[in-house]
Enzyme design. Structure first.
Site, mmCIF file in Angstrom:
data_model
loop_
_atom_site.group_PDB
_atom_site.id
_atom_site.type_symbol
_atom_site.label_atom_id
_atom_site.label_comp_id
_atom_site.label_asym_id
_atom_site.label_seq_id
_atom_site.Cartn_x
_atom_site.Cartn_y
_atom_site.Cartn_z
ATOM 1 N N HIS A 1 0.924 -1.250 -0.100
ATOM 2 C CA HIS A 1 -0.086 -0.033 -0.124
ATOM 3 C C HIS A 1 0.958 1.494 0.005
ATOM 4 O O HIS A 1 0.426 2.369 -0.566
ATOM 5 C CB HIS A 1 -1.035 -0.233 1.106
ATOM 6 C CG HIS A 1 -2.158 -0.732 0.835
ATOM 7 N ND1 HIS A 1 -2.427 -1.994 1.510
ATOM 8 C CD2 HIS A 1 -3.439 -0.418 0.038
ATOM 9 C CE1 HIS A 1 -3.626 -2.311 0.948
ATOM 10 N NE2 HIS A 1 -4.089 -1.532 0.151
ATOM 11 N N GLU B 1 -11.751 -8.514 -6.072
ATOM 12 C CA GLU B 1 -10.396 -8.547 -5.801
ATOM 13 C C GLU B 1 -10.236 -10.015 -4.931
ATOM 14 O O GLU B 1 -8.941 -10.134 -4.471
ATOM 15 C CB GLU B 1 -10.231 -7.496 -4.953
ATOM 16 C CG GLU B 1 -10.938 -7.115 -3.818
ATOM 17 C CD GLU B 1 -10.467 -5.556 -3.157
ATOM 18 O OE1 GLU B 1 -9.298 -5.266 -3.312
ATOM 19 O OE2 GLU B 1 -11.253 -5.184 -2.125
ATOM 20 N N ASP C 1 -5.196 -6.802 -5.092
ATOM 21 C CA ASP C 1 -5.368 -7.968 -4.170
ATOM 22 C C ASP C 1 -5.870 -9.107 -5.097
ATOM 23 O O ASP C 1 -5.511 -10.370 -4.508
ATOM 24 C CB ASP C 1 -6.706 -7.649 -3.334
ATOM 25 C CG ASP C 1 -5.972 -6.844 -2.151
ATOM 26 O OD1 ASP C 1 -5.230 -7.413 -1.378
ATOM 27 O OD2 ASP C 1 -6.564 -5.704 -1.810
ATOM 28 N N CYS D 1 -9.469 -0.714 -10.706
ATOM 29 C CA CYS D 1 -8.875 0.514 -10.268
ATOM 30 C C CYS D 1 -7.574 0.086 -9.242
ATOM 31 O O CYS D 1 -7.117 0.816 -8.517
ATOM 32 C CB CYS D 1 -9.965 0.801 -9.005
ATOM 33 S SG CYS D 1 -10.316 -0.302 -7.865
HETATM 34 C C1 PEP Z 1 -6.609 -3.616 -5.384
HETATM 35 O O1 PEP Z 1 -6.666 -4.226 -4.530
HETATM 36 O O2 PEP Z 1 -6.416 -3.391 -6.243
HETATM 37 C C2 PEP Z 1 -7.199 -1.930 -4.868
HETATM 38 C C3 PEP Z 1 -7.377 -1.132 -5.468
HETATM 39 O O3 PEP Z 1 -7.574 -1.902 -3.748
HETATM 40 P P1 PEP Z 1 -5.978 -1.543 -2.390
HETATM 41 O O4 PEP Z 1 -4.977 -1.447 -3.345
HETATM 42 O O5 PEP Z 1 -6.557 -0.587 -1.740
HETATM 43 O O6 PEP Z 1 -6.037 -3.110 -1.616
HETATM 44 MG MG MG Z 2 -7.651 -4.281 -2.479
#
Ligand code: PEP
Ligand code: MG
Length: 663
Positions: A180, A416, A440, A487
């Site tokens: 993250h 995800e 994820d 996303c």
């Molecule tokens: C993902 O898992 O691709 C996502 C957009 O959420 P995060 O990266 O915040 O887990």
């Molecule tokens: Mg995620």
């Protein structure tokens, strides 16, 4: 000058003074001197005593007893006395002293072997976390000048605490491309390098650093001439980005280009920067690095700020994705052996209904002021979505009772987990949109921890398995008429954008720093795809179905993708209607009605509806022509019931192949 080799998680170039975060067991701390540490511990203990006393006064008799026990624990010799002793005797930070005292006390409790001990240890840990939260609140102010943030290990919350507008680049000892922290660095558009072993000894607060992603090098305290060269380059890169932004502003795309944000203020100026909307507002960052939950008002402020800044454009707000590496210390969630598989995302929301309902009320109220949508993270089962939808209805009732203005927003699901992909057809019946979280989805599909270091070569978000999963998700969504976004980081990867567009993804949600690059790239790709389609027509063959074109190599059937049937292309038909691709005659109608071929002008075109659909024995197909019939290009010749084909477990993709002429 010293120069070290590191690994690059986010590209870019940065030059500036370093702001060093030192910590051991706690991820959100900057140490000062021994006296400073003592006074911060003292202040935090005072504050906690005040809070607990106030809570005790409000509580009923049984809760008051529990709070009294907590007060005794906090001020006792075994806990506070121990923390003070180690601060006096060792050169460590206040949070470290608190953690050591907690470790020692838990060790002693365990030795006593009593049944209730585990629970008691949780109390001790919770107390330590709460105290450390307060100590961190009293931490020295974040830097006023732009800086390079460095620390042996940084947490996402730590970045937010520093004030993201002042970060030029990030350097850590441990890290990974998909963590993250890396995602946030990408959002900010700053380089992130990791893997500098012994960082605490190699870099000191205030050192001058140059981070260069191309060779993954970190230069510490370079000579003057290198500094001025680096600063010029940093400014030139900034100008180039500006130029790219202007160019992209003129490009229009069918694919919506959305932005990912982590704080409401990041929405300011996004429409002007070329965002068609916000595709992911990571609301959990409102919940981290504090001592208690944000109130409904505070959340309403944040969500409505983002909605207003978007001036009516779509604003997708994800419900709190707390857990795993995004821990809210004040929640005192239990420590887990595999936190990525534990309490996170929608699970935390469903286990903490009061907290969740507060967030939903704030979201519903903000939805009255803009085009807010709710998105649910980490869904693995349909019942989770059902319960969330029920909670939304309850939140609405509560607002009715309060006479507040609100609107129930469209609710979508993040895809995800592999489970969500497999049940996408069922989810698509209840959700209003999908957004694929490739970060994820990659972690859970390839069974590779996104936060772990040293696993880079096993992390491949364009792995065949993931491409097939994206395809399945898009098919499931489109068959129910709902849009699909991506996303995760893949959406902003220039090598992936074309693939995603060809797979039929409707929206790409990327970090604000990548908006303009992805928009111009998508515009170029779409132009190219349009001319490919025109080319088919120019060659005398009309596409026999309306819909998205799928390149041969992406057809999920080796007979076609491997070229056994010759040159071919797939079409995701909008409606199952099949038209004659040329002026000529019908050369063949399959007995099982799933395929028809047409001959004309020296060539033969096979239209094969669905993969393996011969097995349906004709069910789901209506053919309006017979072998030998003369047909006109564009004439309706066949209809396929795509719902039936899917319901029987087959893929209804239309394959168009140019057959070798045997005459
Ligand atoms: C993902 O898992 O691709 C996502 C957009 O959420 P995060 O990266 O915040 O887990
Ligand atoms: Mg995620």
């Amino acid at each position: 000058m010293k120069r070290y080799e590191c690994k690059t998680a986010q590209s870019g170039f940065a030059a500036g003074r370093v702001y060093l975060i030192r910590h051991k067991d706690t991820g959100e701390y900057r140490r000062t001197d021994r006296e400073g540490e003592r006074s911060r511990l003292e202040k935090a203990v005072e504050e906690m005593n005040r809070k607990l006393e106030a809570e005790k006064e409000q509580a009923g008799p049984s809760d008051a007893g529990l709070i009294e026990a907590e007060l005794l624990l906090l001020n006792g010799e075994e806990f506070l006395g121990e923390a003070e002793r180690s601060l006096r005797e060792e050169n460590i930070s206040a949070p470290e002293a608190v953690n050591r005292a907690a470790d020692k006390l838990c060790g002693m409790l365990r030795e006593s072997g009593a049944e209730y001990i585990l629970e008691r240890c949780e109390d001790v840990r919770g107390l330590a976390a709460g105290l450390n939260g307060l100590i961190m609140e009293n931490a020295p102010a974040a830097p006023k000048e732009p800086c390079i943030l460095a620390g042996s290990q940084l947490s996402p919350g730590e970045l937010m605490m520093i004030g993201t507008d002042r970060i030029l680049g990030i350097l850590t000892e441990t890290g990974s491309v998909t963590s993250h922290v890396s995602v946030l660095a990408g959002n900010l558009g700053v380089p992130y390098l990791y893997g500098l072993e012994g960082l605490d000894d190699k870099v000191r607060d205030g050192d001058y650093l140059i981070l260069d992603w191309r060779d993954g090098s970190v230069s510490v305290n370079p000579p003057e001439e290198l500094i001025s060269e680096a600063e010029e380059r940093q400014a030139a890169e900034r100008r180039a980005r500006e130029e790219e932004r202007r160019r992209a502003a003129a490009a229009t795309t069918r694919t919506a280009i959305f932005a990912n944000i982590s704080r409401a203020e990041e929405a300011d100026g996004l429409p002007e920067a070329g965002a068609d909307g916000i595709g992911l507002f990571r609301s959990e960052f409102l919940f981290l690095d504090r001592t208690e939950a944000p109130s409904e008002e505070e959340q309403f402020e944040a969500y409505s700020h983002a909605a207003r800044a978007m001036k009516g454009a779509v604003t997708v707000i994800r419900t709190m994705d707390i857990g795993s590496d995004k821990q809210a210390a004040w929640m005192k969630l239990p420590k887990e052996i595999n936190p990525a598989l534990g309490q996170r995302g929608v699970r935390v929301s469903l286990e903490h209904r009061g907290l969740f309902r507060t967030q939903l009320r704030a979201l519903l109220r903000a939805a009255a002021l803009g085009s807010v949508r709710i998105m649910v993270p980490m869904v693995a089962s349909v019942w989770e979505l059902d319960e969330v939808l029920e909670e939304i209805r309850t939140a609405a009732k509560e607002l009715d009772e309060r006479g507040e203005e609100y609107r129930i927003p469209e609710t979508g699901v993040m895809i995800e987990t592999p489970a969500a992909v497999m049940i996408a057809p069922a989810l698509a019946g209840k959700a209003r949109f999908f957004s694929i979280g490739t970060n994820d989805l990659t972690q859970y599909t390839l069974a590779v921890d996104r936060e772990a270091q040293g696993l880079e070569r096993y992390i491949d978000p364009m792995h065949d398995a993931l491409i097939q999963m994206i395809k399945m998700t898009v098919d499931a969504a489109h068959s129910k008429g709902i849009p699909v976004a991506v996303c995760g980081e893949l959406a902003g990867n220039p090598q992936a954008v074309e693939r995603l567009i060809r797979l039929g993804v409707d929206e790409l949600s990327v970090s604000p720093a990548k908006l303009s690059g992805v928009r111009s790239l998508a515009a170029d790709i779409e132009n190219r795809l349009d001319s490919e389609k025109k080319q088919i027509k120019a060659e005398g063959v009309h596409a026999p179905a309306e819909g998205e074109l799928i390149p041969m190599e992406e057809i999920p059937d080796p007979v076609f993708s491997g070229g056994v049937m010759g040159e071919c292309v797939g079409i995701l038909s909008k409606d199952g209607k099949i038209y004659a691709p040329l002026n000529g005659r019908v050369a063949m109608v399959a007995a099982t009605k799933h395929a028809v071929s047409f001959q004309g002008d020296g060539e033969e075109i096979l239209v094969h509806v669905g993969l393996d659909t011969m097995k349906l024995g004709g069910d789901g197909f209506r053919v309006y022509v017979r072998e030998g019939d003369i047909v006109e290009q564009g004439q309706l010749v066949m209809e396929a019931d795509q719902d039936l084909i899917r319901a029987r477990g087959f893929n209804p993709m239309v394959i168009v192949a140019r057959l070798e002429q045997n005459t």
